[in-house]
Scaffold this motif. Structure first.
Motif, PDB file in Angstrom:
ATOM      1  N   SER A 110      35.675 101.700  34.352  1.00  0.00           N
ATOM      2  CA  SER A 110      34.960 102.965  34.407  1.00  0.00           C
ATOM      3  C   SER A 110      34.632 103.477  33.002  1.00  0.00           C
ATOM      4  N   SER A 111      35.580 103.350  32.103  1.00  0.00           N
ATOM      5  CA  SER A 111      35.382 103.889  30.750  1.00  0.00           C
ATOM      6  C   SER A 111      34.363 103.079  29.954  1.00  0.00           C
ATOM      7  N   ILE A 112      34.352 101.763  30.147  1.00  0.00           N
ATOM      8  CA  ILE A 112      33.431 100.946  29.347  1.00  0.00           C
ATOM      9  C   ILE A 112      31.997 101.114  29.848  1.00  0.00           C
ATOM     10  N   ILE A 113      31.839 101.397  31.149  1.00  0.00           N
ATOM     11  CA  ILE A 113      30.510 101.731  31.672  1.00  0.00           C
ATOM     12  C   ILE A 113      30.033 103.027  31.035  1.00  0.00           C
ATOM     13  N   ASP A 114      30.912 104.035  30.983  1.00  0.00           N
ATOM     14  CA  ASP A 114      30.561 105.312  30.363  1.00  0.00           C
ATOM     15  C   ASP A 114      30.152 105.125  28.903  1.00  0.00           C
ATOM     16  N   ALA A 115      30.935 104.313  28.191  1.00  0.00           N
ATOM     17  CA  ALA A 115      30.694 104.130  26.755  1.00  0.00           C
ATOM     18  C   ALA A 115      29.338 103.493  26.463  1.00  0.00           C
ATOM     19  N   HIS A 116      28.779 102.776  27.441  1.00  0.00           N
ATOM     20  CA  HIS A 116      27.489 102.112  27.244  1.00  0.00           C
ATOM     21  C   HIS A 116      26.340 102.850  27.939  1.00  0.00           C
ATOM     22  N   LYS A 126      24.124 114.013  30.281  1.00  0.00           N
ATOM     23  CA  LYS A 126      23.250 112.949  30.791  1.00  0.00           C
ATOM     24  C   LYS A 126      24.030 111.715  31.228  1.00  0.00           C
ATOM     25  N   LEU A 127      25.365 111.787  31.098  1.00  0.00           N
ATOM     26  CA  LEU A 127      26.204 110.677  31.554  1.00  0.00           C
ATOM     27  C   LEU A 127      25.992 110.485  33.050  1.00  0.00           C
ATOM     28  N   PRO A 128      25.606 109.280  33.473  1.00  0.00           N
ATOM     29  CA  PRO A 128      25.283 109.080  34.895  1.00  0.00           C
ATOM     30  C   PRO A 128      26.530 109.030  35.775  1.00  0.00           C
ATOM     31  N   GLU A 129      26.335 109.295  37.045  1.00  0.00           N
ATOM     32  CA  GLU A 129      27.406 109.129  38.021  1.00  0.00           C
ATOM     33  C   GLU A 129      27.741 107.648  38.131  1.00  0.00           C
ATOM     34  N   SER A 130      29.024 107.324  38.277  1.00  0.00           N
ATOM     35  CA  SER A 130      29.412 105.915  38.366  1.00  0.00           C
ATOM     36  C   SER A 130      30.473 105.715  39.441  1.00  0.00           C
ATOM     37  N   LYS A 131      30.415 104.545  40.069  1.00  0.00           N
ATOM     38  CA  LYS A 131      31.418 104.143  41.051  1.00  0.00           C
ATOM     39  C   LYS A 131      31.870 102.730  40.722  1.00  0.00           C
ATOM     40  N   THR A 157      44.732 123.506  41.585  1.00  0.00           N
ATOM     41  CA  THR A 157      43.899 124.030  42.679  1.00  0.00           C
ATOM     42  C   THR A 157      43.606 122.979  43.747  1.00  0.00           C
ATOM     43  N   GLY A 158      43.788 121.697  43.376  1.00  0.00           N
ATOM     44  CA  GLY A 158      43.459 120.623  44.301  1.00  0.00           C
ATOM     45  C   GLY A 158      41.974 120.349  44.403  1.00  0.00           C
ATOM     46  N   ARG A 159      41.177 121.035  43.598  1.00  0.00           N
ATOM     47  CA  ARG A 159      39.726 120.866  43.657  1.00  0.00           C
ATOM     48  C   ARG A 159      39.265 119.625  42.897  1.00  0.00           C
ATOM     49  N   ASP A 160      38.122 119.123  43.313  1.00  0.00           N
ATOM     50  CA  ASP A 160      37.488 117.991  42.645  1.00  0.00           C
ATOM     51  C   ASP A 160      37.102 118.403  41.224  1.00  0.00           C
ATOM     52  N   TYR A 161      37.454 117.570  40.244  1.00  0.00           N
ATOM     53  CA  TYR A 161      37.115 117.866  38.846  1.00  0.00           C
ATOM     54  C   TYR A 161      35.615 117.699  38.589  1.00  0.00           C
ATOM     55  N   ASN A 162      34.966 116.921  39.468  1.00  0.00           N
ATOM     56  CA  ASN A 162      33.503 116.776  39.455  1.00  0.00           C
ATOM     57  C   ASN A 162      32.964 116.182  38.152  1.00  0.00           C
ATOM     58  N   ASP A 163      33.635 115.153  37.646  1.00  0.00           N
ATOM     59  CA  ASP A 163      33.119 114.475  36.457  1.00  0.00           C
ATOM     60  C   ASP A 163      32.166 113.338  36.826  1.00  0.00           C
ATOM     61  N   LYS A 164      31.864 113.205  38.120  1.00  0.00           N
ATOM     62  CA  LYS A 164      30.881 112.236  38.631  1.00  0.00           C
ATOM     63  C   LYS A 164      31.303 110.785  38.444  1.00  0.00           C
ATOM     64  N   SER A 165      32.608 110.551  38.350  1.00  0.00           N
ATOM     65  CA  SER A 165      33.097 109.173  38.310  1.00  0.00           C
ATOM     66  C   SER A 165      34.052 108.967  39.482  1.00  0.00           C
ATOM     67  N   GLU A 166      34.033 107.771  40.042  1.00  0.00           N
ATOM     68  CA  GLU A 166      34.865 107.488  41.208  1.00  0.00           C
ATOM     69  C   GLU A 166      35.269 106.021  41.205  1.00  0.00           C
ATOM     70  N   ILE A 167      36.483 105.757  41.654  1.00  0.00           N
ATOM     71  CA  ILE A 167      36.970 104.396  41.852  1.00  0.00           C
ATOM     72  C   ILE A 167      37.163 104.204  43.352  1.00  0.00           C
ATOM     73  N   ILE A 168      36.646 103.111  43.869  1.00  0.00           N
ATOM     74  CA  ILE A 168      36.789 102.802  45.295  1.00  0.00           C
ATOM     75  C   ILE A 168      37.558 101.489  45.422  1.00  0.00           C
ATOM     76  N   TYR A 169      38.659 101.555  46.132  1.00  0.00           N
ATOM     77  CA  TYR A 169      39.549 100.398  46.281  1.00  0.00           C
ATOM     78  C   TYR A 169      39.521  99.967  47.743  1.00  0.00           C
ATOM     79  N   ILE A 170      39.139  98.714  47.999  1.00  0.00           N
ATOM     80  CA  ILE A 170      38.983  98.234  49.371  1.00  0.00           C
ATOM     81  C   ILE A 170      39.947  97.092  49.635  1.00  0.00           C
TER      82      ILE A 170
END
Length: 300
Positions: A110-116, A126-131, A157-170
């Motif tokens: 996630s971090s290396i995608i952000d860095a590029h 302008k950092l894009p949303e990433s999954k 608060t339990g609220r979403d931090y809303n930094d537009k990044s997410e990890i999905i584990y399947i």
């Protein structure tokens, strides 16, 4: 045709037949095979629509084995990186074992995608949303969900931090009677005829049952074999450097130049996170030369 060419042809054909048998047993849980399925935009789009439960998702770009360079530390080659019309980024990875999909690896992807994702001086907004999506072939445990969505939250608060990044584990072993479960079934199929998805099945059929497709996969296996050999060669040369073998002694074992030996030394020190001045001192070059070499690497 002389005897030498006949021998070479026979050897290549024998290796081709060996690879052909291997290809027949591959599934989409093999990262190499998965990449060659998902490099077709419609296939990647179908997989992401199922995982994100968004039938309207449309991709504009898919890149397999996307190389994210990190000249200050560890680089990463991501299996499949896709972008949609809103410039949102998806990284799809498959892992045979849970050990290869630890939390810190997912965080690093996630971090290396952000860095590029931003140019120098560009606004952080302008950092894009990433999954980052890891599909892991692990044993099913009690009370483990087939899919986990991991996001930052505010603890108080339990609220979403809303930094537009997410990890999905399947968990790929959980093949329930759902769209995701049927997709995971398809990821384990060796035959196109056994798959639910017509889009994925057609691509698998091409790769396994046509001359063109089998040749693509055989070339992939040849490339992988060559890359493994090259990595082993670089590792051995670096170990020889550490044991104070001279350049002349190294060249007795490997067909390399003095410049290539120095670059191997510099590359390994960069991977270890050494500063430019430390690298310069270790290899006997100026800091300016190290910076120039790093810039050359960045342009490659």
């Amino acid at each position: 045709m002389n005897n030498t060419n006949l021998l070479k042809t026979g050897f290549v054909n024998e290796r081709f037949r060996y690879y052909e048998k291997l290809v027949a047993e591959l599934t989409m849980m093999s990262d190499m095979f998965m990449r060659n399925v998902l490099n077709i935009l419609e296939c990647a789009e179908y997989v992401l629509r199922v995982i994100t439960e968004n039938d309207d998702l449309e991709l504009t770009e898919v890149v397999v084995q996307k190389d994210y360079k990190n000249l200050q530390g560890r680089s990463a080659v991501l299996d499949c990186v896709a972008v949609n019309g809103r410039k949102e980024i998806y990284d799809i990875e498959v892992q045979q074992e849970k050990a290869g999909a630890g939390p810190k690896r997912l965080r690093y992807h996630s971090s290396i995608i952000d860095a590029h994702s931003l140019f120098a001086g560009e606004d952080f907004e302008k950092l894009p949303e990433s999954k980052v999506i890891f599909i892991v072939d692990e044993e099913v445990e009690n009370e483990v969900a087939p899919i986990l969505h991991i996001k930052r939250t505010v603890r108080e608060t339990g609220r979403d931090y809303n930094d537009k990044s997410e990890i999905i584990y399947i968990n790929a072993r959980m093949k329930e009677n759902t769209d995701l479960g049927r997709l995971m079934h398809d990821f384990h199929c060796t035959k196109a005829e056994d798959m639910y998805s017509k889009v994925l099945a057609e691509r698998v059929r091409v790769l396994k049952e046509t001359q063109e497709g089998v040749e693509i996969m055989c070339k992939e296996m040849e490339k992988m074999r060559d890359e493994v050999r090259e990595e082993a060669k670089l590792e051995i040369i670096y170990k020889m450097i550490k044991k104070n073998y001279s350049n002349a002694e190294i060249k007795e074992f490997y067909d390399v130049t003095d410049e290539e030996i120095e670059q191997i030394k510099e590359m390994k020190l960069l991977e270890l996170g050494a500063r430019e001045d430390m690298i310069a001192e270790a290899v006997g070059h100026s800091v300016e030369e190290i910076k120039r070499w790093k810039n050359d690497m960045k342009r490659q």
